[in-house]
Design an enzyme around this catalytic site. Structure first.
Site, PDB file in Angstrom:
ATOM      1  N   HIS A  17      -0.207   5.333  -0.023  1.00 28.81           N
ATOM      2  CA  HIS A  17       0.808   5.169   1.026  1.00 28.81           C
ATOM      3  C   HIS A  17       1.923   4.214   0.596  1.00 28.81           C
ATOM      4  CE1 HIS A  17       2.652   5.294   4.870  1.00 28.81           C
ATOM      5  NE2 HIS A  17       1.565   5.457   5.600  1.00 28.81           N
TER       6      HIS A  17
ATOM      7  N   GLU B 187      10.473  25.073   3.627  1.00 33.35           N
ATOM      8  CA  GLU B 187      10.556  26.468   3.166  1.00 33.35           C
ATOM      9  C   GLU B 187      10.328  26.532   1.662  1.00 33.35           C
ATOM     10  OE1 GLU B 187      10.486  30.222   3.787  1.00 33.35           O
ATOM     11  OE2 GLU B 187      11.574  29.276   5.444  1.00 33.35           O
TER      12      GLU B 187
END
Length: 499
Positions: free
Chosen positions: A195, A437
């Site tokens: 993280h 996408e």
């Protein structure tokens, strides 16, 4: 108004258990593990990590599911494309091919940008994607779709004679991507990253860029990697009281533990207020539809007209306020040791990118999210209006000004500490991972790999399934509590939602 639904609650005799259709073993076989190096030579350097990055030294794991695509008839083709794209993206994101290191002089974590490589794993499942059950329910078996750590002996072999010195072979990659193919032609992309490298927003930008490179397009956003922009002021100036933070003791012991674990390849070196629990927990997903959320917003509009201009009623604030009331009042400790109404503090993340002066660059790759808070007595949460709880959540976000954020960062320069509260909301709701996408289409669903934590409540999006009348505008709320507390939470949830 839409009716709130409880996923995994079809069988009342097993209330709190996951749906029976979930597979507990995905029968995953790992075929190949390797290290992927930047496709071009990158400059060796040491990356400064901000005080926000410093406290996020743990791994985050996510899974992104893709259905079969006619141009990618089997997941192997997509796996090859992803491997090539990963090598390319490790040039502008050179730190993801580096290794974490504790600076013995400063006691701070740093990233050695040394081109030591990111992990890449190819695996397969014996099942089709449609056979593994409800993708929205956080199945613990999804952990099989992510490689959390590479084998040490294998790492030594992979790094022998490669970029970096022998010592790098003992340290785990801070980014590992696993592609698991399903027999239907679909596949899962599982990612494990420390993280400290990325927060949710910068991870979304990373995915946009990875998808662009996979489609042979230029980067969607140029990454901005200089984290000195969030360095503490000199000298540090803590100008606010920060009840949302708790100072740690035994710092020297903590630093020795950090150094020891980094030497052997571990990542999770920081203790945390919200540890995984060993007690038995019930798990439920509470689903709010778009109509439910609109109803909550209408209830919140009863805030006095004098405060309407400064209180922003958002979907997040009303859902957080609802969950806060339920969590606080479901606890068995309603009063404190003196018989007074116990104070409840809820924590939630606020993006500071546009709150700073000047704002951070759009492509900032580091962590730029701080913990906001709201506090109230349990009696006030029970007897007061819902609009007041929403107001307190909104005030917590509004509190996060440029000066407040700088004060938090400076607090971290003078002390070592972690979030301090009764419950933390971790929201993946609006990050948009499923909107990326790729050449093989958008993910069917994207979700975190979830572990047992009773004091962390997770918000994540519903699956966009037009045929079922859902469009991704609702929210799923994962709650994990002991059985008796879960029963109270569920009753309160229905009471406050419908009342």
């Amino acid at each position: 108004m839409g009716i709130s639904q409880l996923r995994g609650d079809e069988d009342r005799e097993h209330e709190g258990n996951p749906p029976h259709s979930l597979l507990q073993d995905l029968k995953v076989t790992v075929h190949h593990s390797s290290l992927v190096f930047p496709s071009q030579q990158t400059q060796k350097r040491t990356m400064f990590l901000s005080n926000i990055d410093q406290v996020l030294n743990f791994d985050v794991q996510s899974v992104h599911f893709f259905g079969a695509h006619k141009d990618f008839p089997n997941g192997q083709i997509a796996a090859e494309k992803l491997r090539d794209s990963l090598a390319k993206i490790l040039v502008p994101y050179d730190f993801l091919a580096g290794r974490l290191k504790l600076n013995p002089n400063t006691g701070r974590l740093e990233i050695e940008c040394n081109g030591a490589g990111a992990g890449f794993v190819v695996a397969s499942s014996e099942y089709a994607l449609d056979e593994i059950g409800d993708l929205v329910y956080p199945n613990s078996a999804f952990a099989q779709l992510v490689c959390s750590a590479m084998d040490h002996d294998q790492l030594l072999k992979l790094t022998a004679g490669a970029v970096g010195d022998d010592h790098d072979g003992l340290r785990q990659p801070i980014f590992i991507l696993q592609v698991t193919t399903f027999k239907c032609g679909g596949f899962a992309m599982g990612i494990s990253n420390n993280h400290a490298t990325l927060d949710g927003i910068s991870f979304r930008l990373f995915l946009d860029n990875l998808a662009a490179l996979a489609a042979n397009k230029p980067l969607a956003v140029i990454p901005y990697n200089d984290r000195q922009i969030l360095a503490a002021r000199s000298p540090p100036r803590v100008t606010f009281i920060h009840p949302e933070l708790q100072e740690l003791e035994n710092i020297s012991t903590l630093e020795r533990k950090q150094e020891d674990e980094l030497e052997v390849g571990g990542h999770d070196t920081h203790p945390t207020v919200f540890e995984a629990t060993q007690e038995e927990l019930d798990f439920k997903i509470f689903r709010l539809t778009a109509s439910d959320i609109a109803h909550l917003k209408e209830k919140a509009k009863s805030i006095a007209s004098s405060t309407k201009e400064r209180v922003k009623i958002t979907s997040f604030s009303v859902v957080t306020a609802l969950i806060w009331r339920c969590k606080a009042l479901s606890s068995s400790t309603y009063v404190d040791d003196h018989g007074e109404s116990r104070e409840s503090r809820i924590l939630y993340a606020v993006d500071i990118r546009q709150r700073l002066n000047p704002p951070l660059p759009q492509g900032y790759t580091g962590n730029a999210v701080l913990t906001a808070y709201a506090s109230a007595g349990c009696r006030e949460l029970e007897e007061g209006p819902f609009s007041r709880a929403v107001e307190m959540v909104s005030e917590g976000a509004a509190r996060m000004t440029d000066e407040y954020a700088r004060s938090v960062i400076d607090w971290g320069e003078l002390r070592k500490g972690f979030p301090n509260g009764e419950v933390l909301v971790s929201s993946w709701w609006r990050l948009g991972f499923a909107d990326v996408e790729y050449p093989w289409g958008k993910p069917r669903y994207s979700c975190p790999v979830v572990y047992h934590r009773k004091d962390i409540i997770l918000f994540f999006p519903e699956q966009d399934v037009p045929d079922n009348g859902t469009n991704g505008t609702g929210v799923n709320i994962l709650v994990a509590l002991p059985h008796r507390e879960m029963q109270k939470f569920q009753a309160l949830f229905q009471k406050f939602l419908l009342g």
